[in-house]
Design a protein around this motif. Structure first.
Motif, mmCIF file in Angstrom:
data_model
loop_
_atom_site.group_PDB
_atom_site.id
_atom_site.type_symbol
_atom_site.label_atom_id
_atom_site.label_comp_id
_atom_site.label_asym_id
_atom_site.label_seq_id
_atom_site.Cartn_x
_atom_site.Cartn_y
_atom_site.Cartn_z
ATOM 1 N N PRO B 44 50.671 -1.846 -55.113
ATOM 2 C CA PRO B 44 50.447 -1.738 -56.723
ATOM 3 C C PRO B 44 49.006 -0.561 -56.974
ATOM 4 C CG PRO B 44 50.349 -3.799 -55.198
ATOM 5 C CD PRO B 44 50.550 -2.899 -54.037
ATOM 6 N N GLY B 45 47.921 -0.420 -55.864
ATOM 7 C CA GLY B 45 47.207 0.580 -56.583
ATOM 8 C C GLY B 45 47.859 1.568 -56.788
ATOM 9 N N LEU B 46 49.363 2.577 -56.280
ATOM 10 C CA LEU B 46 49.834 3.625 -56.723
ATOM 11 C C LEU B 46 50.115 2.904 -58.312
ATOM 12 C CD1 LEU B 46 52.331 4.828 -53.892
ATOM 13 C CD2 LEU B 46 50.148 5.599 -54.630
ATOM 14 N N MET B 47 50.552 2.063 -58.656
ATOM 15 C CA MET B 47 51.104 1.719 -59.857
ATOM 16 C C MET B 47 49.967 2.462 -61.086
ATOM 17 S SD MET B 47 53.724 -1.079 -59.680
ATOM 18 C CE MET B 47 54.054 -1.059 -61.422
ATOM 19 N N LEU B 48 48.529 1.455 -60.046
ATOM 20 C CA LEU B 48 47.407 1.244 -61.455
ATOM 21 C C LEU B 48 46.876 2.799 -60.998
ATOM 22 C CD1 LEU B 48 47.069 -2.359 -60.435
ATOM 23 C CD2 LEU B 48 47.406 -1.145 -62.962
ATOM 24 N N LEU B 266 64.386 -21.214 -73.358
ATOM 25 C CA LEU B 266 63.294 -20.756 -72.857
ATOM 26 C C LEU B 266 63.961 -19.066 -74.183
ATOM 27 C CD1 LEU B 266 63.395 -19.904 -69.722
ATOM 28 C CD2 LEU B 266 61.917 -22.109 -71.144
ATOM 29 N N PRO B 267 63.096 -19.007 -74.439
ATOM 30 C CA PRO B 267 62.432 -17.367 -75.740
ATOM 31 C C PRO B 267 63.124 -16.570 -74.588
ATOM 32 C CG PRO B 267 60.731 -18.414 -75.140
ATOM 33 C CD PRO B 267 61.196 -19.344 -74.328
ATOM 34 N N VAL B 268 63.872 -15.215 -75.050
ATOM 35 C CA VAL B 268 64.052 -14.334 -73.318
ATOM 36 C C VAL B 268 63.930 -12.913 -74.423
ATOM 37 C CG1 VAL B 268 66.689 -13.069 -73.235
ATOM 38 C CG2 VAL B 268 66.329 -15.424 -73.014
ATOM 39 N N SER B 269 63.013 -12.147 -73.820
ATOM 40 C CA SER B 269 62.531 -10.788 -74.677
ATOM 41 C C SER B 269 63.075 -9.931 -73.831
ATOM 42 C CB SER B 269 61.126 -10.955 -74.540
ATOM 43 O OG SER B 269 60.432 -11.997 -74.879
ATOM 44 N N GLY B 270 64.462 -8.723 -74.837
ATOM 45 C CA GLY B 270 64.671 -7.991 -74.271
ATOM 46 C C GLY B 270 63.215 -6.626 -73.700
ATOM 47 N N VAL B 271 63.623 -6.292 -72.860
ATOM 48 C CA VAL B 271 61.880 -4.670 -72.447
ATOM 49 C C VAL B 271 62.727 -3.758 -72.016
ATOM 50 C CG1 VAL B 271 60.361 -3.925 -71.099
ATOM 51 C CG2 VAL B 271 60.303 -6.302 -71.863
ATOM 52 N N ALA B 272 62.905 -2.987 -73.301
ATOM 53 C CA ALA B 272 63.798 -1.745 -72.906
ATOM 54 C C ALA B 272 63.448 -0.641 -71.766
ATOM 55 C CB ALA B 272 64.680 -0.825 -74.310
ATOM 56 N N ASN B 273 64.296 -0.254 -71.037
ATOM 57 C CA ASN B 273 63.531 1.174 -69.602
ATOM 58 C C ASN B 273 62.598 1.615 -71.484
ATOM 59 O OD1 ASN B 273 63.719 0.712 -67.554
ATOM 60 N ND2 ASN B 273 66.009 2.006 -67.983
ATOM 61 N N GLN B 274 61.082 2.110 -70.580
ATOM 62 C CA GLN B 274 59.955 2.477 -70.729
ATOM 63 C C GLN B 274 59.807 4.330 -70.307
ATOM 64 O OE1 GLN B 274 58.941 1.581 -73.875
ATOM 65 N NE2 GLN B 274 59.580 -1.247 -72.998
ATOM 66 N N PRO B 275 59.873 5.113 -70.929
ATOM 67 C CA PRO B 275 59.171 6.325 -70.121
ATOM 68 C C PRO B 275 58.214 6.243 -68.832
ATOM 69 C CG PRO B 275 59.248 7.003 -72.675
ATOM 70 C CD PRO B 275 59.566 5.254 -72.315
ATOM 71 N N ALA B 276 58.591 6.586 -68.217
ATOM 72 C CA ALA B 276 57.134 6.626 -67.393
ATOM 73 C C ALA B 276 55.689 6.614 -67.562
ATOM 74 C CB ALA B 276 56.871 7.480 -66.437
ATOM 75 N N ASN B 277 54.886 5.514 -67.776
ATOM 76 C CA ASN B 277 53.167 5.912 -68.130
ATOM 77 C C ASN B 277 53.070 5.188 -69.205
ATOM 78 O OD1 ASN B 277 52.214 6.416 -65.486
ATOM 79 N ND2 ASN B 277 52.453 7.761 -65.774
ATOM 80 N N TRP B 279 52.894 2.487 -71.306
ATOM 81 C CA TRP B 279 52.315 1.755 -71.491
ATOM 82 C C TRP B 279 53.139 0.510 -72.691
ATOM 83 C CZ3 TRP B 279 52.023 -0.870 -66.964
ATOM 84 C CH2 TRP B 279 52.397 -0.017 -65.684
ATOM 85 N N GLN B 280 52.244 1.463 -74.192
ATOM 86 C CA GLN B 280 51.697 0.905 -74.863
ATOM 87 C C GLN B 280 53.159 0.162 -75.364
ATOM 88 O OE1 GLN B 280 48.802 0.060 -76.657
ATOM 89 N NE2 GLN B 280 50.832 -0.639 -77.340
ATOM 90 N N SER B 281 54.715 1.278 -75.614
ATOM 91 C CA SER B 281 55.523 0.317 -76.046
ATOM 92 C C SER B 281 56.162 -0.923 -74.895
ATOM 93 C CB SER B 281 56.875 1.000 -76.016
ATOM 94 O OG SER B 281 56.531 2.908 -75.890
ATOM 95 N N LEU B 282 55.529 -1.068 -73.758
ATOM 96 C CA LEU B 282 56.332 -1.747 -73.177
ATOM 97 C C LEU B 282 55.037 -3.228 -73.524
ATOM 98 C CD1 LEU B 282 57.967 -2.566 -70.301
ATOM 99 C CD2 LEU B 282 55.896 -1.742 -68.980
ATOM 100 N N ILE B 283 53.649 -2.965 -73.952
ATOM 101 C CA ILE B 283 52.952 -3.686 -74.284
ATOM 102 C C ILE B 283 53.557 -4.456 -75.338
ATOM 103 C CG2 ILE B 283 50.805 -4.155 -74.914
ATOM 104 C CD1 ILE B 283 49.651 -2.007 -72.918
ATOM 105 N N ASP B 284 54.229 -3.530 -76.387
ATOM 106 C CA ASP B 284 55.007 -4.391 -77.480
ATOM 107 C C ASP B 284 55.703 -5.042 -77.560
ATOM 108 O OD1 ASP B 284 52.620 -2.927 -78.945
ATOM 109 O OD2 ASP B 284 53.458 -1.043 -78.983
ATOM 110 N N ALA B 285 56.324 -4.681 -76.356
ATOM 111 C CA ALA B 285 57.725 -5.891 -76.700
ATOM 112 C C ALA B 285 57.355 -7.143 -75.775
ATOM 113 C CB ALA B 285 58.695 -4.889 -75.804
ATOM 114 N N LEU B 286 56.332 -7.303 -75.537
ATOM 115 C CA LEU B 286 56.068 -8.488 -75.010
ATOM 116 C C LEU B 286 56.095 -9.698 -75.865
ATOM 117 C CD1 LEU B 286 53.811 -7.796 -71.615
ATOM 118 C CD2 LEU B 286 56.149 -7.588 -71.652
ATOM 119 N N PRO B 287 56.268 -10.828 -74.740
ATOM 120 C CA PRO B 287 56.800 -12.264 -75.733
ATOM 121 C C PRO B 287 55.386 -12.272 -76.519
ATOM 122 C CG PRO B 287 57.191 -13.016 -73.162
ATOM 123 C CD PRO B 287 57.414 -10.821 -74.177
ATOM 124 N N ASN B 288 54.798 -12.865 -76.955
ATOM 125 C CA ASN B 288 53.404 -14.190 -77.348
ATOM 126 C C ASN B 288 53.409 -15.060 -76.183
ATOM 127 O OD1 ASN B 288 51.421 -15.090 -78.610
ATOM 128 N ND2 ASN B 288 51.622 -15.467 -79.952
#
Lengths: 365, 365
Positions: B44-48, B266-277, B279-288
């Motif tokens: 986890p530390g490596l990821m962060l 259940l609502p389903v949210s698709g999160v497409a593969n993001q380029p490494a690092n 984070w913003q596109s990934l954050i935007d793809a998350l559900p509320n």
């Protein structure tokens, strides 16, 4: 007695696939194999193409598979407990509660699975048990349980005997034992047939886990940095529960260069990506698990030289702590703590020195 | 009080990545966030990109991160226990054993982490706690602990009170309590300030976990069949500990067709593969995540209609068992067992009927 083989590594690196291939390989050699799966849910059954059950069923010649089911194991253990109470208690107590009512608390799964593995081992029905567990620290907690539980009993028994609390309670023990038990009971609750039997089982478990010809773990990692780092960490963490790691499986790659230096002196086996359902190529790529015991043991005690040597790969000097708060020496590394129970010749002697070098902690007395 | 958000799914599907993105998202909204990581080791530390510690440290504005460390938590809890014994016991007993000696047995990590989350929640320092746990059945065992431990206490208290064993032991309780305690103690060991405090903590935990505005889980899966099947299984298993699942995150795919029918409603949210690092596109793809409480609750009790309705998705009729061995109704599904504590109006009434339809088990009295 069976050889018990398990795999450690980060989630998603393919541990279950490797475990299945290893089980198939031993079965192809004519060994009687049990593939014991700890993960709940449908995924392992999907991989094996069959519905799994809480009792072993045949997957292939010589190869049986079981998926542990906590509530089933708990019901069975509860029946055992009722037999014990029928033997020891004047009036039944646990009998009033049904095994079918009992929910599972954290830790129960580990204790139940470890006990089930012990029983399969003792059954004489298997030459090899491939344990497909969580493969992370929780597997190490499970395998560390006999040693650590043994320590708790040893330590608290002594503290109780020496304490004012123990002295205050001791006049009550005999009258209570006479009132509730239908067997005779001396003053020391730890020295009774039933408690001796429990501590014997723990000690046998501890010895089996410390013996690389009985229990051995292999690391599994892909080339991903997090997977390699996790395997490296679990290598050291395994030593802390006395478990020998026999080698590394570099999964989905035939280039083992990222592994060799980092995991020396362990043998590294590259397992290239296989087409789906091509089990034979995977089986052929696996290492010879029988040679696993040629790596350094987690602990070596040399009474003549008054030295204890612990193999703690995966940690640097700062991450390893040696303390002696209680009567035994405590080694802390990673998120694990191990109390070293010394032989009589070294027990109670002051530590003369300790150094950490080339992944070995060497303690002199 | 914070919102506690956790993710369930098969190992390797990207739960930790999603947890980090969720934590960043809440922090971007100005919420005070704690990202609480249960996995030991360096991954986890490596990821962060930072060394993690057993106490929260700042990762970004409004965002703190902690990596739980079992031995550290155990030492702290041991100090608390010593304070309790100083308050209650005439002579100290646990004081003779040092927290620094204690090894970790299976289940301790779960109890310690749950207690740490409870304390972070109570601290008032956080609006959201994102708990990155094992994400499998062991996380459900952990979150089920308050309800199940509460049941064990309730059940055994009654059995003890009614039993011959309890009657035989009762004359000893008062003299022993007077000899070892420095507080007054009535006959019922379960009705003392210290035991009431413990059962209150369990009951508060149970209520928090059953309240989707307090604790919520999301499923994470990739398109791989085993990952989808595991998420589906964990969906049902979560209900069995009273935990609400708010939605599904289909990771590394924008095509959610394999998910929609299977996980309805259940609502389903698709999160497409993001380029490494990125984070913003990934954050935007998350559900509320704040809308999560709009799904069916795990249990609904209708006293007027004398009906109890349990939402048990992911299981078919054959996999769900309703029994009544003890005084409460037991629901068994998957590898979990739940005892339903009924309100006084329904408690003790015989079950008139039960049917399993559209993922709901409806019990009539």
């Amino acid at each position: 007695m069976a050889l018990i083989l398990t795999f450690l590594g980060k989630g998603g690196v393919g541990r279950t696939t490797i475990a299945i291939a290893a089980a198939k390989r031993f079965a192809n050699q004519g060994k009687r194999v049990l593939l014991a799966i700890q993960e709940a849910g449908p995924a392992p059954g999907l991989m094996l193409g069959m519905a799994l059950e809480p009792d072993p069923k045949e997957l292939a010649p010589h190869l049986q598979v079981v998926q542990f089911h906590g509530t089933t194991l708990l019901e069975r253990s509860w029946e055992e407990l009722k037999k014990l109470e029928a033997q020891y208690l004047r009036t039944p107590f646990f009998k009033e509660v049904f095994g079918q009512e009992l929910g599972i608390l954290p830790g129960m799964d580990s204790a139940l699975v470890l006990n089930a593995v012990r029983e399969y081992d003792a059954s004489g029905n298997y030459d090899v048990i491939v344990l497909d567990g969580a493969g992370d620290q929780s597997t190490l907690r499970m395998l560390g349980m006999p040693e650590i539980a043994g320590w708790y009993i040893r330590r608290f028994r002594q503290v109780f005997a020496d304490s004012d609390l123990g002295k205050t309670l001791s006049p009550f023990i005999q009258p209570i034992a006479s009132a509730v038990l239908n067997v005779s009971w001396s003053d020391d609750p730890f020295n009774q047939p039933v408690t001796r039997q429990a501590t014997d089982i723990l000690e046998q478990g501890r010895q089996a886990i410390a013996d690389p010809s009985r229990v051995i773990a292999y690391l599994v990692a892909t080339e991903e940095e997090g997977a390699i780092a996790t395997a490296h960490y679990l290598w050291g963490a395994a030593q802390q529960v006395g478990l020998t790691v026999g080698g590394v499986i570099a999964n989905q790659t035939s280039d083992t260069s990222a592994f060799n230096a980092r995991f020396a002196p362990l043998p590294v086996s590259g397992v290239a990506n296989q087409p789906a359902n091509d089990w034979q190529s995977l089986i052929d790529a696996l290492p010879n698990f029988d040679l696993a015991s040629q790596v350094p043991p987690p602990i070596a005690i040399n009474v003549a030289e008054r030295k204890v040597s612990l193999f703690l790969p995966g940690f640097d000097k700062k991450q390893v702590k040696l303390t002696q708060y209680g009567p035994e020496i405590t080694i802390e590394a990673g998120d694990q703590r191990r109390n070293i129970f010394l032989p009589p010749e070294l027990s109670g002697k002051p530590v003369a020195g300790a150094r950490f070098q080339d992944s070995f902690l060497i303690i002199s007395f």
